[in-house]
Write a protein that holds these residues in place. Structure first.
Motif, PDB file in Angstrom:
ATOM      1  N   HIS A 165       5.187   2.106   5.599  1.00 33.12           N
ATOM      2  CA  HIS A 165       5.243   0.816   6.293  1.00 33.12           C
ATOM      3  C   HIS A 165       4.094   0.622   7.274  1.00 33.12           C
ATOM      4  N   SER A 168      -0.536  -0.402   6.119  1.00 34.35           N
ATOM      5  CA  SER A 168      -1.258  -1.679   6.222  1.00 34.35           C
ATOM      6  C   SER A 168      -1.932  -1.856   7.582  1.00 34.35           C
ATOM      7  N   SER A 210       1.971  -1.458  -5.352  1.00 35.18           N
ATOM      8  CA  SER A 210       1.934  -2.710  -4.605  1.00 35.18           C
ATOM      9  C   SER A 210       1.246  -2.575  -3.249  1.00 35.18           C
ATOM     10  N   VAL A 211       1.131  -1.339  -2.751  1.00 33.03           N
ATOM     11  CA  VAL A 211       0.587  -1.139  -1.405  1.00 33.03           C
ATOM     12  C   VAL A 211      -0.759  -0.416  -1.419  1.00 33.03           C
ATOM     13  N   VAL A 215      -4.504  -1.732   0.274  1.00 35.84           N
ATOM     14  CA  VAL A 215      -4.971  -1.159   1.540  1.00 35.84           C
ATOM     15  C   VAL A 215      -6.302  -0.431   1.347  1.00 35.84           C
TER      16      VAL A 215
END
Length: 334
Positions: A165, A168, A210-211, A215
């Motif tokens: 979490h 980002s 997805s992350v 990033v």
């Protein structure tokens, strides 16, 4: 933006040299397993002799000094200078940031190519819950001190469900630190992560995809080179095992030498250093397992951390896992 898969090659080698297993921290995902890796602190004479075992390929070998915490070794500066005399392609120190024994006063930027710092959160609350109280501040301070002295710095962020979490938030942080490289790692089911827990803390394929790439792209846009594991093979993409087509060596203080990091919790090492000689291990060891071909991709992943895998209703794998050494690299095009 340039994106490439870092291909395996016999023309390039990596030597991950653990000179001790002792550490001042007790990170939740530490992969060190003293029962399998030893509790010794290698003498400087032994370090030099073991470096000499790889001297014939030093010019194409990237050397990484690790622990435990390598700066706890009082003779790390001498080890670094010895490595430079062997003409290794590059020399890196992986550290938790505390930089013991005034290491920055005893080596110069000409002695090492990178000092690499481990940080697992964009805030002290998240990082220190994983790595230990005060470790966030130690890393930030260590990077500032290192950069002030002219050292090139890198950062490693090991992704888990405890810190995904905050990934980002990392682009703003790392761009303010004047570092040169940023590595994203996936948490491995080794050491503490594999001991006595059914909770892997690994993130799902959907969350990873997805992350992580987004990033990585954002950080790379700032001019920092970003490297992260491919993890999942694309449809039709061939599986390649680094244990077969590359020269990677993971050396531990008890003399075990592995070719695959996934095997490190088990006595499957390909070699043993005995009487300062690199001796092949008798079968069965990891070397024989590398030759196995399975629909899931990496056979070691299937054996050691099968929780990464999902299957369709007909029993076929929903996706295939890449070799853990297969990396994606992003860099800004000039």
């Amino acid at each position: 933006m340039q994106k490439k898969t870092v291909a395996f090659s016999k023309d390039s080698s990596n030597l991950f040299f653990h000179i001790l297993t002792r550490c001042n921290l007790s990170c939740a995902h530490c992969y060190i397993n003293p029962d399998q890796h030893g509790r010794q602190t290698l003498s400087i004479d032994t370090i030099r002799q073991w470096l000499g075992l790889f001297a014939h390929k030093a010019s194409r070998t990237n050397l990484i000094f690790l622990g435990g915490e390598p700066t706890l070794h009082k003779d790390l500066p001498a080890a670094v200078k010895s490595a430079r005399q062997f003409h290794f392609k590059s020399i890196t120190i992986d550290t938790n940031g505390f930089l013991f024994h005034d290491i920055l006063e005893k080596i110069t930027p000409e002695d090492v190519d990178f000092i690499s710092f481990s940080l697992d959160g964009a805030t002290p609350a998240t990082n220190d819950a994983i790595r230990g109280q005060g470790s966030y501040d130690a890393v930030i301070s260590g990077i500032h001190r290192s950069r002030k002295k002219g050292f090139s710095c890198a950062m490693i962020y090991t992704v888990s469900d405890k810190n995904l979490h905050e990934l980002s938030q990392m682009p703003d942080l790392v761009s303010s630190l004047d570092i040169h490289r940023f590595f994203i790692q996936v948490i491995g089911m080794r050491g503490k992560s594999a001991a006595g827990s059914t909770d892997t803390h690994q993130v799902s394929k959907d969350l990873w995809l997805s992350v992580i790439p987004e990033v990585a792209h954002t950080i790379a846009e700032t001019g920092i080179i970003v490297t992260y594991p491919k993890v999942f093979l694309e449809k039709g993409e061939a599986f390649t095992c680094a244990g077969i087509v590359a020269d990677n060596y993971f050396v531990f203080p008890n003399g075990r030498v592995y070719r695959c990091p996934l095997c490190e919790d088990y006595p499957l090492h390909a070699f043993t250093i005995r009487d300062n000689t690199l001796v092949p291990s008798l079968p069965v060891n990891e070397t024989q397992l590398f030759d196995l071909t399975i629909p899931e991709g990496c056979v070691m992943n299937k054996i050691i951390q099968p929780g990464n895998l999902d299957y369709l209703a007909d029993g076929t794998p929903a996706h295939r896992i890449a070799c853990c050494m297969l990396k994606q690299e992003l860099s800004r095009t000039v």
